[in-house]
Write a protein that holds these residues in place. Structure first.
Motif, short mmCIF file in Angstrom:
data_model
loop_
_atom_site.label_atom_id
_atom_site.label_comp_id
_atom_site.label_asym_id
_atom_site.label_seq_id
_atom_site.Cartn_x
_atom_site.Cartn_y
_atom_site.Cartn_z
N ILE A 202 -14.92 11.65 8.28
CA ILE A 202 -15.28 11.30 9.65
C ILE A 202 -14.16 11.70 10.62
O ILE A 202 -14.41 12.26 11.69
N ALA A 203 -12.92 11.44 10.23
CA ALA A 203 -11.79 11.82 11.08
C ALA A 203 -11.71 13.34 11.24
O ALA A 203 -11.37 13.85 12.31
N HIS A 204 -12.04 14.06 10.17
CA HIS A 204 -12.02 15.53 10.23
C HIS A 204 -13.02 16.06 11.25
O HIS A 204 -12.78 17.07 11.92
N CYS A 205 -14.15 15.38 11.41
CA CYS A 205 -15.21 15.84 12.31
C CYS A 205 -15.00 15.42 13.76
O CYS A 205 -15.66 15.96 14.66
N GLU A 206 -14.13 14.46 14.01
CA GLU A 206 -14.00 13.93 15.36
C GLU A 206 -13.63 14.97 16.41
O GLU A 206 -14.07 14.87 17.56
N PRO A 207 -12.84 16.02 16.10
CA PRO A 207 -12.56 17.04 17.13
C PRO A 207 -13.81 17.74 17.65
O PRO A 207 -13.78 18.32 18.74
N TYR A 208 -14.91 17.71 16.91
CA TYR A 208 -16.13 18.36 17.38
C TYR A 208 -16.63 17.75 18.68
O TYR A 208 -17.30 18.42 19.46
N PHE A 209 -16.30 16.49 18.92
CA PHE A 209 -16.75 15.86 20.17
C PHE A 209 -16.04 16.47 21.37
O PHE A 209 -16.61 16.54 22.47
N GLY A 210 -14.81 16.93 21.19
CA GLY A 210 -14.10 17.55 22.30
C GLY A 210 -14.64 18.92 22.64
O GLY A 210 -14.66 19.32 23.81
N TRP A 211 -15.12 19.66 21.64
CA TRP A 211 -15.60 21.02 21.88
C TRP A 211 -17.06 21.03 22.31
O TRP A 211 -17.43 21.61 23.33
N GLY A 212 -17.90 20.35 21.57
CA GLY A 212 -19.33 20.46 21.84
C GLY A 212 -19.97 19.24 22.46
O GLY A 212 -21.11 19.29 22.90
N GLY A 213 -19.25 18.11 22.48
CA GLY A 213 -19.77 16.93 23.14
C GLY A 213 -20.56 15.99 22.27
O GLY A 213 -20.77 14.84 22.65
N CYS A 214 -21.04 16.44 21.10
CA CYS A 214 -21.80 15.55 20.23
C CYS A 214 -21.86 16.14 18.84
O CYS A 214 -21.49 17.30 18.62
N ILE A 215 -22.35 15.35 17.90
CA ILE A 215 -22.65 15.80 16.54
C ILE A 215 -24.11 15.48 16.26
O ILE A 215 -24.59 14.39 16.58
N ILE A 216 -24.82 16.44 15.68
CA ILE A 216 -26.22 16.26 15.31
C ILE A 216 -26.32 16.05 13.81
O ILE A 216 -25.63 16.70 13.02
N ASP A 217 -27.17 15.13 13.43
CA ASP A 217 -27.32 14.69 12.04
C ASP A 217 -28.79 14.85 11.64
O ASP A 217 -29.68 14.23 12.22
N GLN A 218 -29.05 15.73 10.66
CA GLN A 218 -30.40 15.95 10.15
C GLN A 218 -30.47 15.63 8.67
O GLN A 218 -29.48 15.78 7.94
N ALA A 219 -31.67 15.24 8.22
CA ALA A 219 -31.89 15.09 6.78
C ALA A 219 -31.81 16.46 6.11
O ALA A 219 -32.31 17.46 6.64
N PHE A 220 -31.17 16.52 4.97
CA PHE A 220 -31.11 17.75 4.19
C PHE A 220 -32.51 18.13 3.72
O PHE A 220 -33.28 17.27 3.27
N GLN A 221 -32.84 19.41 3.80
CA GLN A 221 -34.15 19.89 3.40
C GLN A 221 -34.09 20.45 1.98
O GLN A 221 -33.44 21.47 1.74
N PRO A 222 -34.78 19.80 1.01
CA PRO A 222 -34.66 20.22 -0.40
C PRO A 222 -35.15 21.64 -0.68
O PRO A 222 -34.76 22.24 -1.68
N ARG A 223 -36.00 22.20 0.20
CA ARG A 223 -36.52 23.55 -0.04
C ARG A 223 -35.59 24.64 0.50
O ARG A 223 -35.97 25.81 0.55
N LEU A 224 -34.38 24.26 0.84
CA LEU A 224 -33.39 25.23 1.35
C LEU A 224 -33.27 26.46 0.45
O LEU A 224 -33.19 27.59 0.96
#
Length: 361
Positions: A202-224
């Motif tokens: 979580i700490a590793h991802c926190e800089p993303y808020f400074g660059w893009g303003g948010c983080i998007i969270d999707q369910a993983f798609q098993p048919r990838l």
């Protein structure tokens, strides 16, 4: 009486991409990857001009763009450590310089901020292409909400709001009997699964808020593993498809991430009439693109001249037919493109030029 015949001035369209000073000096319509686009525009009676951009000569680029009738931009959000932080204000300035005779820009930075960022997955989650999608607006919200969602919702895919090439896209899985530890896999090519404390990730991802303003969270798609379908669009009309067996977010084989078995397959291009994608084309043109425009308040004339929507296969429906889940829209730098796309681009540009000329009469 003046009887001299006057030939109407041909419209001039800039094709802009990133490069250094040497690339700018040497650029012609024939010595770059956009040669087919140049040819299609020329065949439509439009003069296409190469414009190479870098921050170090931005003023010269601005002056050049102000002599054009339109600008087609192919610049990634992130490229070798450089962003569009200086380019986007320049493009906004160019597009608004003269109230009645300004060049139009595609894709306009404001349109990119609506549809060419990962947040579009959250804003359009109610469309038929939507999935289990959440948005974290702040680091505090991410830290508070993500752990419980991960434990109850199965594997998740986190995406920084702006990026390309898999940067800032992660598959995250909770480990059995270890709530405080997760297995993560970055979408960048060559990445390997790694186990780490959830708090550290979580700490590793926190800089993303400074660059893009948010983080998007999707369910993983098993048919990838069945591949990604890239739907290419010019304006509001489908211009072709690409299907690729991608390897991002799939653990590499025992041979390692650099082995041939770990590399993505080629993207197989298809025209807009490809029978295997007939249903997807109908959904895009008849339902999803109009709904996207209404949701994001984008008129048809402002849609990018070339953009793409990336889909994964979703769960099969009750009749066994495929469904599709949107995983990204690319509007900043959509390339490579199907063979049919340059002609579609030229047709859309020709229509934009006509509308622009009518608006200043």
């Amino acid at each position: 009486m003046d009887t001299e015949q006057h030939t109407p001035r041909r419209s001039r369209i800039a094709i802009l991409w990133r490069g250094d000073a040497a690339a700018r000096r040497e650029a012609t319509p024939h010595n770059n990857r956009f040669v087919r686009v140049f040819e299609a525009l020329e065949a439509s009676g439009i003069e296409a001009c190469p414009v190479v951009y870098d921050e170090s000569f931005a003023d010269a680029v601005r002056d050049q763009l102000l002599t054009m009738d339109g600008v087609l931009v192919w610049v990634d959000p992130i490229h070798q450590g450089k962003t569009r932080a200086a380019l986007d204000p320049l493009l906004r300035e160019v597009a608004s310089k003269h109230p009645t005779q300004h060049p139009w820009v595609s894709a306009h930075p404001d349109v990119i901020l609506k549809m060419g960022v990962k947040e579009v997955l959250y804003r359009t989650r109610h469309l038929g292409w939507g999935a289990d999608t959440h948005r974290y607006a702040t680091a505090d919200a991410f830290r508070a909400e993500f752990p419980s969602r991960l434990r109850t919702g199965g594997p998740r895919v986190l995406k920084q709001n702006r990026g390309n090439g898999g940067q800032g896209v992660w598959k995250v899985e909770a480990l059995p009997n270890a709530d405080a530890t997760v297995r993560v896999l970055h979408a960048l090519r060559g990445s390997q699964p790694e186990e780490m404390p959830l708090d550290a990730f979580i700490a590793h991802c926190e800089p993303y808020f400074g660059w893009g303003g948010c983080i998007i969270d999707q369910a993983f798609q098993p048919r990838l593993p069945e591949g990604m379908i890239r739907c290419y669009v010019s304006g509001s009309k489908v211009a072709g498809f690409g299907h690729q067996l991608i390897k991002a977010l799939i653990p590499p084989p025992p041979e390692g991430p650099d082995a041939p078995e770990a590399q993505p397959g080629p993207r197989i291009m298809h025209g807009p009439d490809a029978p295997q994608f007939r249903t997807l084309r109908r959904l895009m043109e008849d339902e999803w693109i109009p709904q996207l425009m209404a949701t994001l308040v984008i008129d048809e004339a402002s849609l990018p001249v070339i953009w793409d929507a990336d889909f994964l296969y979703g769960p099969r429906d009750a009749d066994g037919a495929d469904t599709y889940v949107l995983c990204e829209i690319n509007a900043s730098s959509c390339f490579a493109i199907p063979d049919e796309a340059p002609a579609a681009i030229a047709q859309t540009v020709k229509e934009r030029v006509r509308r622009s000329m009518e608006s200043v009469r």
